[in-house]
Design an enzyme around this catalytic site. Structure first.
Site, PDB file in Angstrom:
ATOM      1  N   TYR A 181      -0.348  26.007  51.693  1.00 58.24           N
ATOM      2  CA  TYR A 181      -0.128  27.593  51.958  1.00 58.24           C
ATOM      3  C   TYR A 181      -0.955  28.256  53.403  1.00 58.24           C
ATOM      4  O   TYR A 181       0.217  28.956  53.964  1.00 58.24           O
ATOM      5  CB  TYR A 181      -1.477  28.201  51.609  1.00 58.24           C
ATOM      6  CG  TYR A 181      -1.240  29.322  51.143  1.00 58.24           C
ATOM      7  CD1 TYR A 181      -1.046  30.365  50.424  1.00 58.24           C
ATOM      8  CD2 TYR A 181      -2.364  30.132  51.543  1.00 58.24           C
ATOM      9  CE1 TYR A 181      -0.478  32.009  50.577  1.00 58.24           C
ATOM     10  CE2 TYR A 181      -2.436  31.777  51.547  1.00 58.24           C
ATOM     11  CZ  TYR A 181      -1.732  31.954  51.074  1.00 58.24           C
ATOM     12  OH  TYR A 181      -2.342  33.788  50.881  1.00 58.24           O
TER      13      TYR A 181
ATOM     14  N   GLY B 182       1.690  43.318  43.016  1.00 57.93           N
ATOM     15  CA  GLY B 182       0.588  42.944  42.443  1.00 57.93           C
ATOM     16  C   GLY B 182      -0.511  43.324  43.388  1.00 57.93           C
ATOM     17  O   GLY B 182      -0.333  44.236  43.347  1.00 57.93           O
TER      18      GLY B 182
ATOM     19  N   GLN C 246      -8.009  25.394  55.765  1.00 56.18           N
ATOM     20  CA  GLN C 246      -8.356  25.775  54.843  1.00 56.18           C
ATOM     21  C   GLN C 246      -8.265  24.954  53.217  1.00 56.18           C
ATOM     22  O   GLN C 246      -6.770  24.363  53.277  1.00 56.18           O
ATOM     23  CB  GLN C 246      -8.203  27.182  53.178  1.00 56.18           C
ATOM     24  CG  GLN C 246      -8.473  27.284  51.907  1.00 56.18           C
ATOM     25  CD  GLN C 246     -10.141  26.532  52.010  1.00 56.18           C
ATOM     26  OE1 GLN C 246     -10.743  27.876  52.983  1.00 56.18           O
ATOM     27  NE2 GLN C 246     -10.915  27.047  51.209  1.00 56.18           N
TER      28      GLN C 246
END
Ligand code: CAA
Length: 249
Positions: free
Chosen positions: A156, A13, A150
């Site tokens: 997450y 990635g 966030q």
């Protein structure tokens, strides 16, 4: 001393590729773990691309959410390299962003499983050989969004914050045996994951970064290579922030 063997999960990635290259630059035998939905051709193409750019990196399939698949991955690597893993970079991760009120159990569970359960599966498989060798480096990739939270990332942020708790606990358990465990917390780095954020939202985020830009994957790779080095035996349980000043703790 034989050449160090490093496994980077999610190695094909955005940030993973830069970590693989930095560890190869440091003279290690590097294996990029990949899942890619079982698309082996994609991983082979990635490997060929690296080769053309001067990097010899091995690839090994493994689904980090699945214990048996992780075990098969590690066995494959030990057969390919003829040795056990010295450096594990738990880098594989996914996002399934959405405000909490709209978030489904699947979005929650997929992110917790891929980003946090993966630490358990992979680390369990490499820790005993590291302790027997009296050497090991485990580097867990978290996020600035673990530190500050966030909007749109309850799943997450929770998983990534859990990673650093895991780091600190394990670091204490294995410190006396030459194994260090650290977290790296990147900010917003120019990768396909960040490119998925709507441009207007991303523009607002960049305005909150004192350095005034997104991070470069290489800036993460080089920090990981330091933490993975033999020279880094006195750093353990730390959380290394690389976020352009977006969050200072
Ligand atoms: N703070 C407060 N309010 C906000 C806000 C914020 N940061 N962002 C949006 N809002 C408000 C909106 O103005 C809107 O208000 P109204 O209903 O009054 O108009 C409301 O919240 C709903 O927001 P959206 O319209 O954006 O809702 P959405 O469902 O369309 O999208 C979202 C939500 C998917 C979370 C979208 O905001 C988004 O993509 N945000 C970015 C999330 C992010 O940063 N992800 C990081 C991915 S990269 C990564 O994770 C790597 C890493 O480690 C850093």
């Amino acid at each position: 001393m034989s050449q160090r063997i490093a496994l980077v999960t999610g190695g094909t990635g955005g940030i993973g590729t830069a970590i693989c290259r930095a560890l190869a630059d440091a003279g290690m035998t590097v294996v990029a773990g990949y899942n890619a939905g079982g698309n082996h051709d994609k991983a082979k193409a990635w490997q060929e691309q690296q080769r053309q750019e001067g990097y010899e990196i091995l690839v090994a399939y493994g689904d980090v959410t699945d214990e048996a698949s992780c075990a098969a991955c590690i066995k494959n690597i030990e057969e390919m390299t003829g040795d056990t893993i010295d450096v594990l970079v738990n880098n594989a991760g996914i996002t399934r962003d959405g405000t909490f009120r709209k978030m489904t159990w699947d979005q929650w569970n997929q992110v917790l499983t891929a980003n946090l359960d993966s630490m358990f599966h992979m680390t369990r498989l490499v820790i005993n050989p590291m302790l027997e060798k009296n050497f090991g480096r485990i580097i867990n990739i978290s996020s600035v969004n673990a530190q500050k939270g966030q909007f749109g990332q309850c799943n997450y942020s929770a998983a990534k914050a859990g990673i650093h708790g895991f780091t600190k606990a394990l670091a204490q358990e294995v410190a006396a045996k030459g194994v260090t465990v650290n977290t790296v917390s990147p900010g917003y780095v120019l990768t396909p994951m960040v490119a998925k954020i709507p441009q207007d939202v991303l523009d607002k985020i960049i305005k909150q970064i004192p350095v005034g830009r997104l991070g470069k994957p290489e800036e993460i790779g080089k920090a990981v290579a330091y933490l993975a080095s033999d020279d880094c035996g006195y750093v353990t349980g730390s959380d290394f922030s690389i976020n352009g000043g977006q969050h200072m703790s």
